[in-house]
Design an enzyme around this catalytic site. Structure first.
Site: not given
Ligand code: DGL
Length: 264
Positions: A10-11, A73, A152, A184, A186
């Protein structure tokens, strides 16, 4: 034969919500998680940039001999899945298709809403995946760039979060969507608040659950397999901060987070 781990990336931290679902579904599997904390967020970046970061992570995971790469992600799944499938020798699964399938199964009035990052919404990846299965579906999308920082910074239970969410949900209500994809990593953390704002007639789809089932199906593995799998975690920047915040999202403490810088 030595047991091969599943690679998941993931990012940053958010993908731990997907890892959690995967570990619940497949407790015997070993996992290697990579959080690209040096380059987060992906949601406001271009396809080219997100694909470059994602490819670097996928290649690192391949050096760890993973048997499967899961893109946790949503943004990277939306923008980079096809390219990674071309570049990698290892099979690659994303979260978009499992999430879209769950929404198609849930909707009764064929009106589906998608919340995601700016890049995910721009790609229309969820919309395309839904329309492939349900050509008559009506889809509305809403980018929610403020949701990631709210989660976050642990602002999920504040009045500010409620007001912002209410604003983002206006299009969902206006479209009379009966199904909402939390597109997403989060957003599932905000699920109780979103459910309250939308009422019980809207089904909230968390792609983590169906992704875990898709991985299980792909591997042909079953819960009956014995033993508890190992978890190895890498972050591309500040592993100490990652470790502190990660334990909350994963619901269990993480012993060590290794630093692995990417050449991107
Ligand atoms: N993990 C990213 C997503 O699911 C969200 C956070 C980001 O913008 O990197 O799209």
């Amino acid at each position: 034969m030595k047991k091969q781990p599943i690679g998941i990336f993931d990012s940053g931290l958010g993908g731990l919500t997907i890892l959690k679902a995967l570990r619940e579904q497949l407790p015997h599997e070993d996992f290697i998680y990579f959080g690209d904390t040096a380059n987060v967020p992906y949601g406001s970046k271009s396809k080219q940039t997100v694909t470059r970061f994602s490819a670097a992570i996928a290649h690192f995971l391949e050096t760890q001999h993973v048997k499967l790469i899961v893109i946790a992600c949503n943004t990277a799944s939306a923008l980079a899945l096809n390219e990674l499938r071309k570049q990698c020798h290892t099979p690659v699964l994303g979260v978009i298709e499992p999430g879209a399938l769950a929404a198609v199964a849930a909707t009764k009035n064929h009106k589906i809403a998608v919340l995601g990052t700016e890049a995910t919404v721009r790609s229309k990846a969820y919309a395309k995946a839904v329309l492939k299965k349900m050509p008559a579906a009506q889809i509305v999308q809403q980018a929610c760039p403020l949701f990631v920082p709210l989660v976050e910074e642990n602002y999920t239970r504040t009045e500010a979060a409620r007001l912002i969410a209410n604003d983002y949900l206006a299009c969902v209500k206006h479209a009379h969507a009966d199904t909402l994809i939390l597109g997403c990593t989060h957003y599932p953390i905000l699920k109780p608040m979103l459910a309250k704002l939308l009422g019980k007639n809207v089904c909230l789809v968390d792609p983590a659950q169906t992704t875990a089932l898709a991985v299980e199906k792909f591997l042909g593995s079953s819960k009956e397999q014995k033993g508890k799998g190992r978890l190895t975690v890498y972050a591309s920047d500040d592993p100490a901060r990652f470790k502190r915040l990660a334990s909350c999202l994963l619901g269990t403490p993480i012993k060590t987070v290794h630093l692995k810088k990417l050449n991107v």
